[in-house]
Design a protein around this motif. Structure first.
Motif, short mmCIF file in Angstrom:
data_model
loop_
_atom_site.label_atom_id
_atom_site.label_comp_id
_atom_site.label_asym_id
_atom_site.label_seq_id
_atom_site.Cartn_x
_atom_site.Cartn_y
_atom_site.Cartn_z
N ILE A 1 0.84 -1.19 0.00
CA ILE A 1 0.00 0.00 0.00
C ILE A 1 0.88 1.25 0.00
CG2 ILE A 1 -1.73 1.29 1.31
CD1 ILE A 1 -2.47 -1.34 2.68
N THR A 2 0.50 2.24 -0.78
CA THR A 2 1.18 3.53 -0.74
C THR A 2 0.47 4.42 0.28
OG1 THR A 2 -0.19 4.58 -2.43
CG2 THR A 2 1.74 3.32 -3.21
N GLY B 1 -5.00 -6.26 5.69
CA GLY B 1 -6.06 -7.13 6.17
C GLY B 1 -7.33 -6.36 6.50
N VAL B 2 -7.18 -5.21 7.14
CA VAL B 2 -8.35 -4.38 7.46
C VAL B 2 -9.04 -3.95 6.18
CG1 VAL B 2 -9.08 -2.13 8.38
CG2 VAL B 2 -7.50 -3.56 9.68
N PHE B 3 -8.28 -3.45 5.24
CA PHE B 3 -8.87 -2.96 3.99
C PHE B 3 -9.50 -4.09 3.19
CE2 PHE B 3 -5.61 0.66 4.30
CZ PHE B 3 -6.52 1.48 4.97
N ILE C 1 -11.96 -3.39 0.17
CA ILE C 1 -11.06 -2.47 -0.55
C ILE C 1 -10.08 -3.27 -1.38
CG2 ILE C 1 -9.22 -0.75 -0.30
CD1 ILE C 1 -11.91 0.45 0.36
N VAL C 2 -9.96 -2.91 -2.64
CA VAL C 2 -9.01 -3.55 -3.55
C VAL C 2 -7.99 -2.49 -3.98
CG1 VAL C 2 -8.74 -4.71 -5.77
CG2 VAL C 2 -10.78 -5.14 -4.37
N LYS D 1 -10.29 0.74 -4.99
CA LYS D 1 -11.70 0.62 -5.34
C LYS D 1 -12.38 -0.22 -4.28
CE LYS D 1 -10.93 -3.24 -8.53
NZ LYS D 1 -11.11 -3.71 -9.90
N VAL D 2 -13.69 -0.10 -4.21
CA VAL D 2 -14.45 -0.86 -3.23
C VAL D 2 -15.23 -1.94 -3.96
CG1 VAL D 2 -16.22 -0.77 -1.43
CG2 VAL D 2 -14.72 1.18 -1.79
#
Length: 79
Positions: A2-3, A52-54, A59-60, A71-72
């Motif tokens: 993740i950025t 893991g939370v996302f 969340i992708v 994106k969701v």
């Protein structure tokens, strides 16, 4: 991976504060703040916790040679 921008965007889509993300993920608030500000990198355990939370909330992360973002994923059971 993740950025910082993806982390901020994902939080916004989920309507989570930095404090809420820290509490849910088990990552310190200071670490979340520093990462999103671009002041620090995340250790692999912290990165995995945020991912893991996302992921658990649909969340992708998008990261390829042309696009970076989030994106969701919509509930497949929804019409």
């Amino acid at each position: 991976m993740i950025t910082p921008a993806q982390c901020r965007a994902a939080r916004a889509l989920l309507e989570l504060s930095q404090k809420q993300l820290a509490e849910i993920s088990g990552v310190s608030l200071r670490t979340v703040q520093g990462f999103e500000a671009g002041e620090r990198s995340l250790q692999s355990l912290a990165m995995s916790a945020l991912e893991g939370v996302f992921a658990g909330r649909g969340i992708v992360m998008i990261a390829d040679s042309k696009w970076t973002g989030v994106k969701v994923e919509q509930d497949p059971r929804s019409p």
